[in-house]
Write an enzyme that holds these catalytic residues in place. Structure first.
Site, mmCIF file in Angstrom:
data_model
loop_
_atom_site.group_PDB
_atom_site.id
_atom_site.type_symbol
_atom_site.label_atom_id
_atom_site.label_comp_id
_atom_site.label_asym_id
_atom_site.label_seq_id
_atom_site.Cartn_x
_atom_site.Cartn_y
_atom_site.Cartn_z
ATOM 1 N N ILE A 32 0.829 -1.212 0.000
ATOM 2 C CA ILE A 32 0.000 0.000 0.000
ATOM 3 C C ILE A 32 0.864 1.262 0.000
ATOM 4 C CG2 ILE A 32 -0.237 0.356 2.510
ATOM 5 C CD1 ILE A 32 -3.297 0.594 1.993
ATOM 6 N N VAL A 97 3.517 -5.332 10.618
ATOM 7 C CA VAL A 97 2.382 -6.261 10.526
ATOM 8 C C VAL A 97 2.887 -7.644 10.949
ATOM 9 C CG1 VAL A 97 0.631 -7.272 9.040
ATOM 10 C CG2 VAL A 97 1.356 -4.903 8.653
ATOM 11 N N HIS A 101 5.905 -11.802 6.229
ATOM 12 C CA HIS A 101 5.823 -11.391 4.828
ATOM 13 C C HIS A 101 7.193 -11.106 4.258
ATOM 14 C CE1 HIS A 101 5.206 -7.936 7.508
ATOM 15 N NE2 HIS A 101 5.883 -7.217 6.632
ATOM 16 N N HIS A 103 9.120 -8.868 1.480
ATOM 17 C CA HIS A 103 9.022 -7.716 0.573
ATOM 18 C C HIS A 103 9.846 -8.035 -0.675
ATOM 19 C CE1 HIS A 103 7.660 -4.616 3.622
ATOM 20 N NE2 HIS A 103 8.174 -5.505 4.450
HETATM 21 P P1 DGP Z 1 6.713 -4.458 7.702
HETATM 22 O O1 DGP Z 1 7.207 -3.104 8.163
HETATM 23 O O2 DGP Z 1 7.821 -5.319 7.236
HETATM 24 O O3 DGP Z 1 5.810 -5.119 8.727
HETATM 25 O O4 DGP Z 1 5.836 -4.149 6.411
HETATM 26 C C1 DGP Z 1 4.453 -4.058 6.409
HETATM 27 C C2 DGP Z 1 4.069 -3.566 5.042
HETATM 28 O O5 DGP Z 1 2.702 -3.802 4.852
HETATM 29 C C3 DGP Z 1 4.297 -2.060 4.835
HETATM 30 O O6 DGP Z 1 5.258 -1.871 3.800
HETATM 31 C C4 DGP Z 1 2.937 -1.533 4.435
HETATM 32 C C5 DGP Z 1 2.150 -2.769 4.085
HETATM 33 N N1 DGP Z 1 0.748 -2.712 4.428
HETATM 34 C C6 DGP Z 1 0.224 -2.473 5.660
HETATM 35 N N2 DGP Z 1 -1.120 -2.502 5.613
HETATM 36 C C7 DGP Z 1 -1.444 -2.792 4.315
HETATM 37 C C8 DGP Z 1 -2.682 -2.960 3.647
HETATM 38 O O7 DGP Z 1 -3.782 -2.867 4.208
HETATM 39 N N3 DGP Z 1 -2.627 -3.239 2.306
HETATM 40 C C9 DGP Z 1 -1.434 -3.356 1.635
HETATM 41 N N4 DGP Z 1 -1.492 -3.621 0.335
HETATM 42 N N5 DGP Z 1 -0.254 -3.207 2.246
HETATM 43 C C10 DGP Z 1 -0.257 -2.925 3.573
#
Ligand code: DGP
Length: 115
Positions: A32, A97, A101, A103
């Site tokens: 996002i 989060v 995950h 990246h």
């Molecule tokens: P981290 O900092 O590694 O936990 O990365 C979490 C990532 O998740 C961050 O780059 C933004 C993304 N993110 C958080 N909420 C959402 C969402 O609702 N939708 C999408 N597409 N990405 C999200």
């Protein structure tokens, strides 16, 4: 009891997101808040909160995250130019989060590994 995050809703398509790949064990969607022209998150459908919670049973799905990453890098046209795969763990690692995950970042010359 493992706690759900927003990513579970994305996997179940209960909230909108740009899902570009999904199968029985992983889902990939565009971040996002992209930090590069290509910024995709690849996640196991099963909730694994952090790298610390990975068990031996998860080794297959984790390997699958890498094969999906390589496939998507090719699909996005960045396999030859290059890209970076990152997994943040807990507070000092910058994890926001708590659903494991990967990246996938690319499409430009990326900066230093540690900012
Ligand atoms: P981290 O900092 O590694 O936990 O990365 C979490 C990532 O998740 C961050 O780059 C933004 C993304 N993110 C958080 N909420 C959402 C969402 O609702 N939708 C999408 N597409 N990405 C999200």
């Amino acid at each position: 009891m493992v706690k759900e995050t927003i990513f579970s809703k994305i996997i179940r398509r209960e909230i909108p997101s740009d899902i570009i790949y999904q199968d029985d064990s992983v889902t990939a969607f565009r971040d996002i808040s992209p930090q590069a022209p290509v910024h995709i998150l690849i996640i196991p459908n099963k909730i694994i909160p952090t790298v610390n919670d990975i068990g031996e049973d998860d080794e297959k799905v984790l390997g699958h995250l890498f094969t999906v990453a390589a496939k998507l890098a090719k699909q996005e046209g960045i396999d030859e130019s290059g890209y970076r795969l990152i997994m943040n763990c807990n507070k000092d690692g910058g994890q926001e989060v708590y659903h494991l995950h990967m990246h996938l970042l690319g499409g430009k010359q990326l900066g230093k590994l540690i900012g």
